[in-house]
Design a protein around this motif. Structure first.
Motif, PDB file in Angstrom:
ATOM      1  N   GLY A   1      11.435 -17.471 -12.367  1.00 21.95           N
ATOM      2  CA  GLY A   1       9.893 -17.852 -11.778  1.00 21.95           C
ATOM      3  C   GLY A   1       9.703 -16.691 -10.703  1.00 21.95           C
ATOM      4  O   GLY A   1       8.448 -16.507 -10.912  1.00 21.95           O
ATOM      5  N   SER A   2      10.439 -16.575  -9.738  1.00 24.75           N
ATOM      6  CA  SER A   2       9.851 -15.416  -8.825  1.00 24.75           C
ATOM      7  C   SER A   2       9.867 -13.969  -9.417  1.00 24.75           C
ATOM      8  O   SER A   2       8.898 -13.462  -9.083  1.00 24.75           O
ATOM      9  CB  SER A   2      10.901 -15.360  -7.623  1.00 24.75           C
ATOM     10  N   SER A   3      10.599 -13.734 -10.572  1.00 19.83           N
ATOM     11  CA  SER A   3      10.450 -12.543 -11.165  1.00 19.83           C
ATOM     12  C   SER A   3       9.094 -12.385 -11.657  1.00 19.83           C
ATOM     13  O   SER A   3       8.397 -10.975 -12.034  1.00 19.83           O
ATOM     14  CB  SER A   3      11.459 -12.307 -12.160  1.00 19.83           C
ATOM     15  N   ALA A   4       7.989 -13.495 -11.898  1.00 21.61           N
ATOM     16  CA  ALA A   4       6.713 -13.330 -12.356  1.00 21.61           C
ATOM     17  C   ALA A   4       5.917 -12.254 -11.508  1.00 21.61           C
ATOM     18  O   ALA A   4       4.984 -11.893 -12.059  1.00 21.61           O
ATOM     19  CB  ALA A   4       6.180 -14.915 -12.631  1.00 21.61           C
ATOM     20  N   ALA A   5       6.043 -12.514 -10.363  1.00 21.63           N
ATOM     21  CA  ALA A   5       5.622 -11.643  -9.309  1.00 21.63           C
ATOM     22  C   ALA A   5       5.585 -10.156  -9.636  1.00 21.63           C
ATOM     23  O   ALA A   5       4.550  -9.317  -9.649  1.00 21.63           O
ATOM     24  CB  ALA A   5       5.768 -11.771  -7.715  1.00 21.63           C
ATOM     25  N   ALA A   6       6.748  -9.641 -10.239  1.00 20.26           N
ATOM     26  CA  ALA A   6       6.824  -8.186 -10.550  1.00 20.26           C
ATOM     27  C   ALA A   6       6.131  -8.111 -12.112  1.00 20.26           C
ATOM     28  O   ALA A   6       5.687  -7.182 -12.220  1.00 20.26           O
ATOM     29  CB  ALA A   6       8.329  -7.941 -10.514  1.00 20.26           C
ATOM     30  N   ALA A   7       6.349  -8.952 -12.743  1.00 20.61           N
ATOM     31  CA  ALA A   7       5.838  -8.781 -13.988  1.00 20.61           C
ATOM     32  C   ALA A   7       4.374  -8.896 -14.122  1.00 20.61           C
ATOM     33  O   ALA A   7       3.494  -8.190 -14.912  1.00 20.61           O
ATOM     34  CB  ALA A   7       6.300 -10.291 -15.289  1.00 20.61           C
ATOM     35  N   ILE A   8       3.786  -9.627 -13.340  1.00 21.09           N
ATOM     36  CA  ILE A   8       2.141  -9.778 -13.224  1.00 21.09           C
ATOM     37  C   ILE A   8       1.753  -8.414 -12.692  1.00 21.09           C
ATOM     38  O   ILE A   8       0.839  -7.847 -13.173  1.00 21.09           O
ATOM     39  CB  ILE A   8       1.785 -10.957 -12.702  1.00 21.09           C
ATOM     40  N   ALA A   9       2.505  -7.868 -11.621  1.00 19.59           N
ATOM     41  CA  ALA A   9       2.033  -6.533 -10.956  1.00 19.59           C
ATOM     42  C   ALA A   9       2.122  -5.492 -12.034  1.00 19.59           C
ATOM     43  O   ALA A   9       1.237  -4.783 -12.237  1.00 19.59           O
ATOM     44  CB  ALA A   9       2.967  -6.205  -9.964  1.00 19.59           C
ATOM     45  N   VAL A  10       3.080  -5.547 -12.793  1.00 20.19           N
ATOM     46  CA  VAL A  10       3.288  -4.623 -14.145  1.00 20.19           C
ATOM     47  C   VAL A  10       2.053  -4.574 -15.036  1.00 20.19           C
ATOM     48  O   VAL A  10       1.788  -3.676 -15.229  1.00 20.19           O
ATOM     49  CB  VAL A  10       4.718  -4.593 -14.561  1.00 20.19           C
TER      50      VAL A  10
ATOM     51  N   ALA B   1       0.625  -1.330   0.020  1.00 18.70           N
ATOM     52  CA  ALA B   1      -0.122   0.048   0.201  1.00 18.70           C
ATOM     53  C   ALA B   1       0.742   1.211  -0.058  1.00 18.70           C
ATOM     54  O   ALA B   1       0.391   2.301  -0.590  1.00 18.70           O
ATOM     55  CB  ALA B   1      -0.971  -0.125   1.188  1.00 18.70           C
ATOM     56  N   ARG B   2       2.145   1.324   0.609  1.00 22.36           N
ATOM     57  CA  ARG B   2       2.820   2.339   0.917  1.00 22.36           C
ATOM     58  C   ARG B   2       3.901   2.546   0.040  1.00 22.36           C
ATOM     59  O   ARG B   2       4.511   3.814  -0.108  1.00 22.36           O
ATOM     60  CB  ARG B   2       2.976   2.789   2.455  1.00 22.36           C
ATOM     61  N   LEU B   3       4.667   1.654  -0.314  1.00 23.64           N
ATOM     62  CA  LEU B   3       5.819   1.708  -0.984  1.00 23.64           C
ATOM     63  C   LEU B   3       5.958   2.334  -2.306  1.00 23.64           C
ATOM     64  O   LEU B   3       4.706   2.133  -3.108  1.00 23.64           O
ATOM     65  CB  LEU B   3       6.407   0.184  -1.231  1.00 23.64           C
ATOM     66  N   PRO B   4       6.723   3.439  -2.566  1.00 27.90           N
ATOM     67  CA  PRO B   4       6.371   3.927  -4.230  1.00 27.90           C
ATOM     68  C   PRO B   4       6.490   2.773  -5.184  1.00 27.90           C
ATOM     69  O   PRO B   4       7.159   1.667  -5.113  1.00 27.90           O
ATOM     70  CB  PRO B   4       7.567   4.843  -4.176  1.00 27.90           C
ATOM     71  N   TRP B   5       5.683   2.910  -6.244  1.00 22.81           N
ATOM     72  CA  TRP B   5       5.610   1.894  -7.147  1.00 22.81           C
ATOM     73  C   TRP B   5       6.643   1.740  -7.898  1.00 22.81           C
ATOM     74  O   TRP B   5       6.878   0.430  -8.124  1.00 22.81           O
ATOM     75  CB  TRP B   5       4.618   2.812  -8.269  1.00 22.81           C
ATOM     76  N   ARG B   6       7.797   2.541  -8.098  1.00 22.69           N
ATOM     77  CA  ARG B   6       8.978   2.017  -8.728  1.00 22.69           C
ATOM     78  C   ARG B   6       9.566   0.833  -8.043  1.00 22.69           C
ATOM     79  O   ARG B   6      10.404   0.145  -8.568  1.00 22.69           O
ATOM     80  CB  ARG B   6       9.985   3.348  -9.068  1.00 22.69           C
ATOM     81  N   TRP B   7       9.594   0.913  -6.587  1.00 24.61           N
ATOM     82  CA  TRP B   7      10.144   0.061  -5.846  1.00 24.61           C
ATOM     83  C   TRP B   7       9.365  -1.362  -5.764  1.00 24.61           C
ATOM     84  O   TRP B   7       9.799  -2.269  -5.357  1.00 24.61           O
ATOM     85  CB  TRP B   7      10.669   0.571  -4.415  1.00 24.61           C
ATOM     86  N   LEU B   8       8.041  -1.189  -5.888  1.00 22.32           N
ATOM     87  CA  LEU B   8       7.249  -2.318  -5.343  1.00 22.32           C
ATOM     88  C   LEU B   8       7.476  -3.584  -6.438  1.00 22.32           C
ATOM     89  O   LEU B   8       7.378  -4.662  -5.793  1.00 22.32           O
ATOM     90  CB  LEU B   8       5.729  -1.987  -5.676  1.00 22.32           C
ATOM     91  N   PRO B   9       7.622  -3.706  -7.515  1.00 26.25           N
ATOM     92  CA  PRO B   9       7.818  -4.749  -8.412  1.00 26.25           C
ATOM     93  C   PRO B   9       8.977  -5.575  -8.022  1.00 26.25           C
ATOM     94  O   PRO B   9       9.068  -6.580  -7.960  1.00 26.25           O
ATOM     95  CB  PRO B   9       7.874  -4.334  -9.845  1.00 26.25           C
ATOM     96  N   PRO B  10      10.417  -4.566  -7.646  1.00 19.64           N
ATOM     97  CA  PRO B  10      11.607  -5.273  -7.351  1.00 19.64           C
ATOM     98  C   PRO B  10      11.154  -5.936  -6.120  1.00 19.64           C
ATOM     99  O   PRO B  10      11.900  -7.041  -5.627  1.00 19.64           O
ATOM    100  CB  PRO B  10      12.534  -4.183  -7.405  1.00 19.64           C
TER     101      PRO B  10
END
Length: 478
Positions: A209-218, A106-115
């Motif tokens: 595989g774990s990077s998919a969490a970032a890709a799906i969020a994007v 909820a609070r992290l700036p978006w540019r930091w959330l996918p990483p």
């Protein structure tokens, strides 16, 4: 009142801007999300399906009708002793994730959330696998049936390997026989770069595989808006399918498909020439999918659903199509003909003594139960609302009206992935071993959990407990 109606009319005529971060702002209402109807019944069906699948599998095995699998419908066996103390670090990580992830999302700036989502998903998968000991990450890839065992046949001449791949298929290891040459080319590329061995391969698989969490969020940010993407992140991190991220090659396939779709979504939302390279990169990654696994063809439903949602410009579509043709054209010119590979793989499958003999009717049902195990109770609870959203959108006549259906931006990719699973399941191409095969699809179905109003800690805890229970009770071959 007249001024307000006039302002609403002007807004409706303008529609979403091309450079807006979200495709349809109306898809994520500011008000609290309505209660999910039918959710409790869906969770009850989810639990009953799992019990029935394992009970029927036990009966089939006792009657001598089950083949290959010690714990059907999983290609695994029950643990003799659950790793209780060894799982404490993973349990502690899960508790911390349930407490902290909703706040960070909820609070992290978006540019930091996918990483951060990427790092969290990798840490969760590694923590679960580490309960089996220090060598557990690379151990599944050391099996004589896996891809690295076939590297000796590739090393003398990779071009000759491609030209004769179909003709010599019967002489290769089990997993090589069941797939196109793409996974072996990945191993060859790693070895050529000085990263040979199963340790480096395991690191690459977990990272992808774990990077998919970032890709799906994007992707969800482009299709459904930032609020929906943020709501989905905790569920993507503490996913129940994490035990198969470390370490199954299907996690690598998940990463390729997820980033290909994410780049397509970003390219479709961007204005100007920067969209063209992103679209070409999306096409390049997506073009790899049929050459990594024949069963990934139905996964194309997900990027198609995303493109329908964001409606890209023609230049973006052209760049994506050009990128999509690169890998098929290159491998065809180098001597591998994809349809011949499909036929040869099917022939070796039909004469095999194990998987081809599995019961179609049992796995038709049980494979869907395994999908529920991979996605968890939170997705089961959200699925009725997701399907309801898709039904409401299907009844509308125009794309503009459909774009205003709340939640459609998350329902489309989740529904497309579910459709891909159903196609594979009904076709009988996949009978068993789907705990790894479904992973590239299950990650997208996880987007449905975004309907839970944050922080949704109870549902997040249920997801983490599902993964912990699987790791504690099941000893998987991958």
């Amino acid at each position: 009142m007249v001024r307000r109606r006039a302002a609403d009319a002007v807004t409706a005529r303008r529609g979403p801007r091309d450079d807006a971060p979200a495709a349809e702002p109306a898809a994520v209402p500011a008000r609290p999300a309505p209660r999910v109807r039918g959710g409790r019944a869906a969770v009850a069906v989810w639990a009953a399906a799992l019990v029935a699948a394992f009970a029927a599998g036990w009966w089939l095995r006792r009657a001598g009708l089950a083949t290959e699998d010690e714990l059907p419908p999983l290609h695994a066996r029950a643990r003799d002793r659950p790793p209780t103390l060894e799982l404490l670090p993973a349990a502690a990580l899960a508790a911390a994730g349930v407490a902290v992830l909703p706040v960070l999302a909820a609070r992290l700036p978006w540019r930091w959330l996918p990483p951060a989502a990427w790092a969290g998903a990798a840490l969760w998968a590694v923590a679960l696998a580490a309960s089996d000991g220090p060598g557990a990450l690379a151990a599944p890839l050391d099996a004589p049936t896996e891809y690295p065992a076939g590297m000796a046949q590739l090393r003398p001449d990779v071009l000759e390997y491609l030209r004769t791949f179909t003709d010599r298929l019967h002489a290769y290891t089990t997993h090589v026989r069941g797939h196109p040459p793409g996974p072996m080319l990945v191993l060859w590329a790693l070895e050529t770069a000085g990263l040979g061995g199963t340790g480096w391969l395991a690191a690459a698989v977990i990272a992808a595989g774990s990077s998919a969490a970032a890709a799906i969020a994007v992707t969800l940010r482009c299709t459904a808006g930032e609020a929906a993407a943020r709501a989905a992140v905790p569920f993507l991190v503490l996913a129940p399918f994490a035990p198969w991220i470390a370490t199954s090659m299907d996690a690598l396939f998940l990463g390729a498909g997820a980033w290909g779709t994410a780049l397509a979504a970003v390219a479709a939302r961007r204005a100007g020439p920067a969209a063209v390279p992103a679209a070409a990169g999306a096409g390049l990654l997506l073009g790899c999918l049929p050459y990594l696994s024949y069963g990934l063809l139905p996964l194309f439903a997900v990027p198609l659903a995303v493109l329908v949602s964001v409606r890209p410009r023609r230049a973006v579509l052209a760049a994506g199509a050009a990128g999509l043709a690169v890998v098929p054209a290159a491998l065809t010119l180098l001597g591998f003909w994809w349809p011949a590979g499909v036929r040869a793989t099917l022939d070796t499958y039909l004469v095999s003594g194990g998987s081809a003999q599995r019961s179609y009717l049992y796995f038709l049902f049980a494979d869907l139960a395994v999908l529920g195990l991979l996605t968890g109770p939170a997705v089961a609870h959200a699925l009725p609302r997701t399907l309801g959203t898709l039904r409401r959108a299907a009844r509308l006549r125009t794309a503009r009206l459909r774009a205003r259906v709340p939640g459609l931006g998350t329902a489309l990719p989740a529904g497309a992935a579910l459709l891909g699973v159903l196609v594979l399941d009904v076709s009988g191409v996949t009978k068993g071993e789907v705990e790894r095969i479904w992973v590239p699809f299950a990650a997208w179905i996880m987007a449905a959990a975004a309907v839970h109003r944050p922080p949704a800690r109870a549902w997040l805890a249920a997801q983490a407990c599902t993964a912990l229970a699987v790791q504690a009770l099941v000893l998987s071959h991958w």
